[in-house]
Write an enzyme that holds these catalytic residues in place. Sequence first.
Site, PDB file in Angstrom:
ATOM      1  N   SER A  60     -15.624  54.508  33.161  1.00  0.00           N
ATOM      2  CA  SER A  60     -14.530  55.451  33.381  1.00  0.00           C
ATOM      3  C   SER A  60     -14.533  56.473  32.253  1.00  0.00           C
ATOM      4  CB  SER A  60     -13.184  54.736  33.404  1.00  0.00           C
ATOM      5  OG  SER A  60     -12.152  55.700  33.317  1.00  0.00           O
ATOM      6  N   ASN A  92     -12.037  58.238  31.427  1.00  0.00           N
ATOM      7  CA  ASN A  92     -10.653  58.558  31.070  1.00  0.00           C
ATOM      8  C   ASN A  92     -10.044  57.671  29.995  1.00  0.00           C
ATOM      9  OD1 ASN A  92     -10.575  60.671  32.959  1.00  0.00           O
ATOM     10  ND2 ASN A  92     -10.361  59.154  34.596  1.00  0.00           N
ATOM     11  N   THR A  93     -10.835  56.770  29.448  1.00  0.00           N
ATOM     12  CA  THR A  93     -10.414  55.996  28.277  1.00  0.00           C
ATOM     13  C   THR A  93     -11.408  56.347  27.187  1.00  0.00           C
ATOM     14  OG1 THR A  93      -9.459  54.243  29.632  1.00  0.00           O
ATOM     15  CG2 THR A  93     -10.062  53.650  27.376  1.00  0.00           C
ATOM     16  N   ASN A 111      -9.612  63.117  38.487  1.00  0.00           N
ATOM     17  CA  ASN A 111      -8.508  62.278  38.029  1.00  0.00           C
ATOM     18  C   ASN A 111      -8.715  61.909  36.569  1.00  0.00           C
ATOM     19  OD1 ASN A 111      -8.767  59.125  37.517  1.00  0.00           O
ATOM     20  ND2 ASN A 111     -10.411  59.725  38.938  1.00  0.00           N
ATOM     21  N   PHE A 146      -6.518  54.206  33.567  1.00  0.00           N
ATOM     22  CA  PHE A 146      -6.212  52.782  33.785  1.00  0.00           C
ATOM     23  C   PHE A 146      -4.707  52.481  33.772  1.00  0.00           C
ATOM     24  CE2 PHE A 146     -10.539  51.308  31.804  1.00  0.00           C
ATOM     25  CZ  PHE A 146     -11.171  51.544  32.999  1.00  0.00           C
ATOM     26  N   LYS A 165     -20.521  48.601  36.683  1.00  0.00           N
ATOM     27  CA  LYS A 165     -20.385  49.959  37.242  1.00  0.00           C
ATOM     28  C   LYS A 165     -20.750  50.984  36.185  1.00  0.00           C
ATOM     29  CE  LYS A 165     -17.220  52.757  39.963  1.00  0.00           C
ATOM     30  NZ  LYS A 165     -15.973  52.669  40.722  1.00  0.00           N
ATOM     31  N   ASN A 210     -19.710  55.755  38.914  1.00  0.00           N
ATOM     32  CA  ASN A 210     -18.326  56.172  38.705  1.00  0.00           C
ATOM     33  C   ASN A 210     -18.249  57.704  38.829  1.00  0.00           C
ATOM     34  OD1 ASN A 210     -15.568  56.158  37.743  1.00  0.00           O
ATOM     35  ND2 ASN A 210     -16.046  54.215  36.733  1.00  0.00           N
TER      36      ASN A 210
HETATM   37  C1  LIG Z   1      -7.983  58.613  41.776  1.00  0.00           C
HETATM   38  C2  LIG Z   1      -9.173  57.801  41.422  1.00  0.00           C
HETATM   39  C3  LIG Z   1      -9.013  56.651  40.642  1.00  0.00           C
HETATM   40  C4  LIG Z   1     -10.125  55.875  40.305  1.00  0.00           C
HETATM   41  N1  LIG Z   1      -9.961  54.739  39.552  1.00  0.00           N
HETATM   42  C5  LIG Z   1     -11.048  53.963  39.267  1.00  0.00           C
HETATM   43  C6  LIG Z   1     -10.904  52.742  38.535  1.00  0.00           C
HETATM   44  O1  LIG Z   1      -9.808  52.324  38.178  1.00  0.00           O
HETATM   45  N2  LIG Z   1     -12.032  52.028  38.264  1.00  0.00           N
HETATM   46  C7  LIG Z   1     -13.285  52.445  38.673  1.00  0.00           C
HETATM   47  O2  LIG Z   1     -14.292  51.768  38.410  1.00  0.00           O
HETATM   48  N3  LIG Z   1     -13.433  53.583  39.372  1.00  0.00           N
HETATM   49  C8  LIG Z   1     -12.355  54.338  39.676  1.00  0.00           C
HETATM   50  N4  LIG Z   1     -12.530  55.499  40.394  1.00  0.00           N
HETATM   51  C9  LIG Z   1     -13.902  55.899  40.797  1.00  0.00           C
HETATM   52  C10 LIG Z   1     -14.236  55.470  42.219  1.00  0.00           C
HETATM   53  O3  LIG Z   1     -14.175  54.076  42.354  1.00  0.00           O
HETATM   54  C11 LIG Z   1     -15.640  55.983  42.622  1.00  0.00           C
HETATM   55  O4  LIG Z   1     -16.609  55.366  41.788  1.00  0.00           O
HETATM   56  C12 LIG Z   1     -15.772  57.487  42.476  1.00  0.00           C
HETATM   57  O5  LIG Z   1     -14.589  58.142  42.882  1.00  0.00           O
HETATM   58  C13 LIG Z   1     -16.941  58.042  43.322  1.00  0.00           C
HETATM   59  O6  LIG Z   1     -16.762  57.764  44.698  1.00  0.00           O
HETATM   60  P1  LIG Z   1     -16.139  58.842  45.726  1.00  0.00           P
HETATM   61  O7  LIG Z   1     -16.860  60.144  45.504  1.00  0.00           O
HETATM   62  O8  LIG Z   1     -16.378  58.245  47.092  1.00  0.00           O
HETATM   63  O9  LIG Z   1     -14.701  58.932  45.403  1.00  0.00           O
HETATM   64  C14 LIG Z   1     -11.423  56.281  40.750  1.00  0.00           C
HETATM   65  C15 LIG Z   1     -11.560  57.422  41.536  1.00  0.00           C
HETATM   66  C16 LIG Z   1     -10.470  58.188  41.874  1.00  0.00           C
HETATM   67  C17 LIG Z   1     -10.670  59.413  42.731  1.00  0.00           C
END
Ligand SMILES: Cc1cc2nc3c(=O)[nH]c(=O)nc-3n(C[C@H](O)[C@H](O)[C@H](O)COP(=O)(O)O)c2cc1C
Length: 357
Positions: free
Chosen positions: A177, A179-180, A114, A118, A215, A244
């Site tokens: 993140s 993505n920023t 993704n 934000f 995080k 993350n």
């Molecule tokens: C679509 C999507 C959006 C996410 N948005 C955020 C976010 O806004 N803030 C954040 O700290 N992590 C965000 N994450 C990261 C997740 O919270 C998590 O740390 C990461 O996906 C690893 O866990 P997983 O493998 O179980 O998904 C996002 C992940 C995905 C897939």
Amino acid sequence: MSLPAWLTERLGLRLLHLADPERAHALSLAALKSGLAPMPLLVTSPRLATALAGLTLPNPIGLAAGYDKNATAIGPLSRAGFGFIEVGAATPLPQPGNPKPRMFRLTEDRAAINRFGFNNDGMEAIATRLAARPRTQVPVGLNLGANKTSDNRAADFAHVLAICGPHIDFATVNVSSPNTENLRDLQGPAALAALLAGVMETRAALARPIPIFLKISPDLTNDELALLAETALAANIDAVIATNTTLSRTGLKSRHAREQGGLSGAPLFEASTRILARLSQLTNGKLPLIGTGGISTADQAYAKIRAGASAVQLYTAMVYQGLSVASRIAKGLDLLLEKDGYSNVTEAIGTDRSRWL
Ligand SMILES: Cc1cc2nc3c(=O)[nH]c(=O)nc-3n(C[C@H](O)[C@H](O)[C@H](O)COP(=O)(O)O)c2cc1C
């Protein structure tokens, strides 16, 4: 005649996977809010119930940030079997995020990429929703973010905390993140120390001070991680979430593998667990850790706990298994703990850390 819950979920997932991933995500949230999704209710047991940085968790399986970015589904999510939930990220001002498409399913890899950036309704709207949220049996936290165009990103985190803090049980400083642009630079020691000092000052001014989590990225080098651990301990924060999403693309098969953004799901499991174990070694029990990244089974949740996590979080596994994954993992973890003779999950924390070092 109504269909059994597992069949409803499987058919629902089939349909969702026909849709574009961002649309599927919106539909799953809508189903959740409408009550269409089957709810397992609270999952707990004497073995699973635990404390995390002063919070009482019915079980240690949490929902990771990013699924409910705008805090619109807290009621149903709190009844989905998770032991704690994190919503957001919220930034001071509303912002649209990156252009679409910005989420990709890597089905062959049981993963997602993704680059949302934000997208959210902003702290005022989110604070209003949080203030009106129903009483829940599980702690509810907020992921704090910074606006893309902000001229003081470090201050954004404290600002969102000041506005939303009265309505949440914990807050997470998300400087990881991908993505920023340049956000991850805030993980460097000087920038991070200053940012955390501002956040902790704001926390102290809240009528009800809440635990603050940090995080981190799975892409930190050993040296960067060591500095970060020192900074986190010195700042007196309450826990670290590791990790993350990653920028790594090692070993992927899917045609979407080259999309820009953060990779989550199965391919992240090993790298994020290694970071967790190293951080556990560096902080030596002085800081609770939350293991996040690639968990899709009870065995993997248990592995993170035995690598040093006090609790875990997941997101991407829901894309492939539906919401029932939370209660399935919590119940499976209970059995694994019983099999190994533990009377509570805290006894298992860090017992197999060396395997990951
Ligand atoms: C679509 C999507 C959006 C996410 N948005 C955020 C976010 O806004 N803030 C954040 O700290 N992590 C965000 N994450 C990261 C997740 O919270 C998590 O740390 C990461 O996906 C690893 O866990 P997983 O493998 O179980 O998904 C996002 C992940 C995905 C897939």
